[in-house]
Design a protein around this motif. Structure first.
Motif, short mmCIF file in Angstrom:
data_model
loop_
_atom_site.label_atom_id
_atom_site.label_comp_id
_atom_site.label_asym_id
_atom_site.label_seq_id
_atom_site.Cartn_x
_atom_site.Cartn_y
_atom_site.Cartn_z
N ILE A 131 0.87 -1.17 0.00
CA ILE A 131 0.00 0.00 0.00
C ILE A 131 0.91 1.22 0.00
CG2 ILE A 131 -1.84 1.25 1.17
CD1 ILE A 131 -2.49 -1.28 2.72
N GLY A 132 0.71 2.10 -0.94
CA GLY A 132 1.57 3.27 -1.04
C GLY A 132 0.77 4.57 -1.07
N ASN A 133 0.91 5.37 -0.04
CA ASN A 133 0.29 6.70 0.02
C ASN A 133 1.32 7.70 0.51
OD1 ASN A 133 -2.64 6.18 -0.64
ND2 ASN A 133 -2.40 4.77 1.07
N LEU A 134 2.49 7.67 -0.08
CA LEU A 134 3.59 8.49 0.42
C LEU A 134 3.41 9.98 0.16
CD1 LEU A 134 6.67 6.23 -0.37
CD2 LEU A 134 5.96 7.03 1.88
N ASP A 135 2.70 10.34 -0.90
CA ASP A 135 2.57 11.78 -1.17
C ASP A 135 1.14 12.23 -1.43
OD1 ASP A 135 2.27 10.61 -3.64
OD2 ASP A 135 3.71 11.90 -4.67
N ASP A 136 0.16 11.35 -1.15
CA ASP A 136 -1.22 11.76 -1.36
C ASP A 136 -2.02 11.78 -0.06
OD1 ASP A 136 -1.35 9.07 -0.96
OD2 ASP A 136 -2.40 8.58 -2.81
N MET A 137 -1.34 11.70 1.07
CA MET A 137 -1.97 11.87 2.37
C MET A 137 -1.10 12.80 3.22
SD MET A 137 -3.20 7.99 3.38
CE MET A 137 -3.62 8.50 5.07
N VAL A 138 -1.73 13.50 4.15
CA VAL A 138 -0.94 14.34 5.06
C VAL A 138 -0.04 13.43 5.90
CG1 VAL A 138 -1.06 15.96 6.98
CG2 VAL A 138 -2.73 16.11 5.11
N SER A 139 -0.60 12.33 6.41
CA SER A 139 0.19 11.33 7.13
C SER A 139 0.62 10.27 6.11
CB SER A 139 -0.62 10.70 8.27
OG SER A 139 -1.03 11.69 9.20
N GLY A 140 1.58 10.64 5.27
CA GLY A 140 1.99 9.77 4.19
C GLY A 140 2.71 8.52 4.69
N TYR A 141 2.48 7.40 3.97
CA TYR A 141 3.11 6.15 4.40
C TYR A 141 3.17 5.18 3.23
CZ TYR A 141 -1.41 3.81 4.25
OH TYR A 141 -2.60 3.28 3.82
N ARG A 142 3.98 4.15 3.41
CA ARG A 142 4.02 3.02 2.49
C ARG A 142 4.29 1.78 3.33
NH1 ARG A 142 7.67 -0.38 1.37
NH2 ARG A 142 7.62 -1.66 -0.51
N ILE A 143 3.63 0.66 2.98
CA ILE A 143 3.90 -0.59 3.68
C ILE A 143 3.81 -1.73 2.69
CG2 ILE A 143 1.51 -1.07 4.38
CD1 ILE A 143 2.74 -1.93 7.15
N GLY A 144 4.62 -2.77 2.87
CA GLY A 144 4.58 -3.93 1.99
C GLY A 144 5.63 -4.94 2.42
N ARG A 145 5.42 -6.18 2.06
CA ARG A 145 6.34 -7.25 2.46
C ARG A 145 7.00 -7.82 1.21
NH1 ARG A 145 5.96 -9.94 7.35
NH2 ARG A 145 3.86 -9.12 7.58
N MET A 146 8.30 -7.99 1.29
CA MET A 146 9.07 -8.49 0.15
C MET A 146 9.86 -9.72 0.57
SD MET A 146 10.70 -5.12 -1.67
CE MET A 146 11.76 -4.81 -0.26
N PRO A 147 10.04 -10.67 -0.35
CA PRO A 147 10.90 -11.81 -0.04
C PRO A 147 12.35 -11.37 0.05
CG PRO A 147 10.22 -11.89 -2.33
CD PRO A 147 9.48 -10.74 -1.70
N MET A 148 13.15 -12.19 0.73
CA MET A 148 14.58 -11.92 0.83
C MET A 148 15.38 -13.02 0.16
SD MET A 148 15.02 -10.24 4.63
CE MET A 148 14.02 -11.43 5.49
N ASP A 149 16.59 -12.73 -0.20
CA ASP A 149 17.43 -13.62 -1.01
C ASP A 149 18.07 -14.73 -0.15
OD1 ASP A 149 18.67 -14.63 -3.20
OD2 ASP A 149 19.87 -12.83 -3.64
N ARG A 150 18.65 -15.71 -0.83
CA ARG A 150 19.39 -16.84 -0.23
C ARG A 150 18.49 -17.60 0.75
NH1 ARG A 150 25.53 -14.27 0.06
NH2 ARG A 150 25.36 -13.25 -1.97
N ASP A 151 18.88 -17.73 2.03
CA ASP A 151 17.99 -18.44 2.96
C ASP A 151 16.72 -17.62 3.25
OD1 ASP A 151 19.16 -21.07 4.06
OD2 ASP A 151 20.88 -19.72 4.03
N GLY A 152 16.79 -16.35 3.03
CA GLY A 152 15.58 -15.53 3.03
C GLY A 152 14.89 -15.36 4.36
N GLU A 153 15.60 -15.54 5.46
CA GLU A 153 14.95 -15.49 6.77
C GLU A 153 15.05 -14.12 7.43
OE1 GLU A 153 15.90 -20.19 7.84
OE2 GLU A 153 16.77 -18.58 9.06
N SER A 154 16.20 -13.45 7.27
CA SER A 154 16.39 -12.22 8.04
C SER A 154 17.50 -11.38 7.42
CB SER A 154 16.76 -12.58 9.49
OG SER A 154 16.52 -11.51 10.36
N GLN A 155 17.58 -10.13 7.84
CA GLN A 155 18.60 -9.23 7.32
C GLN A 155 19.87 -9.39 8.16
OE1 GLN A 155 16.42 -5.51 7.36
NE2 GLN A 155 15.81 -5.76 5.23
N THR A 156 20.52 -10.53 7.94
CA THR A 156 21.80 -10.84 8.58
C THR A 156 22.79 -11.21 7.48
OG1 THR A 156 21.10 -13.14 8.83
CG2 THR A 156 20.72 -11.66 10.71
#
Length: 418
Positions: free
Chosen positions: A262-287
């Protein structure tokens, strides 16, 4: 450094060219910095911390937004309050440490005593006509969005925070921020204007060249691509990535972890964006090895491969939620060319360092990435302050969120100046 007086701010706002960096005074001029504090940080919801900062009744945290020293407390009923950290008697600062645990807020100057909700409870020698009810601490609006704490200094805060909260709460709630603890915090001073810090965060055009730790877990295609690319290898890679995103998001949605962006970064006063993306290799965490850093998973997570839920808010925060830990970032302006980047690593509240997680493994990727980003922000600040600076164009493929941040900023400045 500025060759443009602050009075020309409305003109600078009006003539901003879409798709390009701002003109130099937006990054360098002290008058525009003061306007940023007033019109942006004084009138919008600002992310300042997480509920684990004030986990127990009596816990207090302090934060500075420009000239405003702020107290955030949790009272005996568990409610969260935000107030100016200024005694109503002779203006002394009530709490001078970043955190504290207290029964009452007692002024060190003359012992005026306040409750954790800011009400004045005790003040000696003030005469019979003194009314304590008229001398409570000045309150500040505060909201907890599934454990993320925002404050607003305006008398009337932006009402669309509720719209954002309704949209993003289902994404954040399964991670149960309030049931985390802060495993580590690093405050990094970046030698650049706060907008350059935010612009740098809103793109990954620079990642492959500068972030060897971070790029072990992220996919290049998650941050934009050439839509007219013809190289058959890259076209195939892109097609495979899209298919993986579709499969992963469907599985996460079925497991109760919403994923659709969901992306409302510049069309709301309280602008925001949220979303979930897969990660590479074992794909578990940002380590570095892309596996979980903490054995105790967060909240409702039973699966390690939950991807990276990223949540961006205007004007000053971003967050990464994974199955095992959360990394949270707050940007707080210190001067026209200095910015505080406050980063917190959260793990399950019952996780034990040395048993369930190794701290170095937990923090290394973002600690190094922050340092690298801070250096880049410093380089950009030096360039923006030089006589040779001309606002450059943003990449339409990979810097769309930078443009959305700047567009949001210009719109909010225009609204404030109207």
């Amino acid at each position: 450094m500025s060759d443009v007086p602050a009075v020309s701010l409305p003109h600078l706002v009006a003539r901003r060219r879409a798709g390009r960096m701002l003109e130099a005074p937006f990054y360098t001029d002290p008058g525009i910095f003061r306007a940023d504090l007033d019109l942006i940080f004084g009138r919008h919801w600002i992310f300042v911390g997480v509920e684990p900062d004030i986990a127990e009744p009596g816990d207090v945290m302090t934060v500075n937004i420009g000239d405003n020293a702020i107290l955030i407390t949790r009272d005996d009923d568990g409610a969260i309050h935000a107030m100016h950290n200024v005694c109503r008697h002779r203006a002394a600062r009530l709490v001078s440490t970043e955190t504290a645990t207290v029964g009452r807020l007692v002024c060190p100057y003359h012992a005026w005593t306040y409750g954790l909700d800011g009400a004045l409870l005790h003040a000696d020698h003030m005469g019979d006509d003194f009314d304590p009810a008229c001398h409570g601490l000045r309150k500040i609006h505060v909201r907890s969005l599934e454990g993320l704490i925002f404050v607003c200094l305006a008398e009337t805060p932006p009402a669309d925070f509720d719209d954002m909260a309704r949209a993003v709460a289902p994404y954040i709630a399964p991670h149960e921020v309030a049931n985390c603890k802060i495993a580590h915090q690093i405050d990094l001073i970046e030698e650049g204007n706060w907008k350059l810090t935010m612009e740098n965060n809103r793109e990954c055009y620079h990642c492959a060249l500068n972030h060897p730790e971070l790029t072990t877990s992220i996919f290049e295609y998650g941050f934009g691509f050439e839509t007219d690319e013809t190289d058959p290898v890259r076209v195939a890679q892109r097609r495979n990535y899209d298919a993986m995103v579709e499969r992963s998001c469907a599985a996460w949605d079925r497991a109760g972890f919403p994923s659709t962006e969901i992306g409302n970064l510049d069309d709301m006063v309280s602008g925001y964006r949220i979303g979930r993306m897969p990660m590479d290799r074992d794909g578990e965490s940002q380590t570095l090895d892309t596996r979980v850093a903490c054995r105790k998973l967060l909240g409702r997570a039973t699966e390690k491969r939950l991807g990276d839920l990223s949540f961006h808010t205007q004007p000053n925060s971003w967050h990464h939620f994974m199955s095992d830990h959360i990394v949270s970032f707050a940007v707080l302006p210190l001067g026209p060319d200095r910015t505080l980047l406050r980063t917190k690593w959260l793990v399950h509240r019952d996780a034990i360092e040395g048993v369930d997680y190794d701290l170095e493994n937990l923090i290394r990727v973002w600690r190094e990435t922050n340092i690298q980003d801070g250096n880049l922000v410093g380089l950009a600040q030096a360039g923006a302050a030089s006589g040779g600076y001309v606002p450059g164009p943003y990449s339409p493929q990979t810097e769309g969120q930078v443009e959305q941040f700047v567009n949001w900023y210009i719109r909010r400045m225009a609204a404030g100046l109207a």
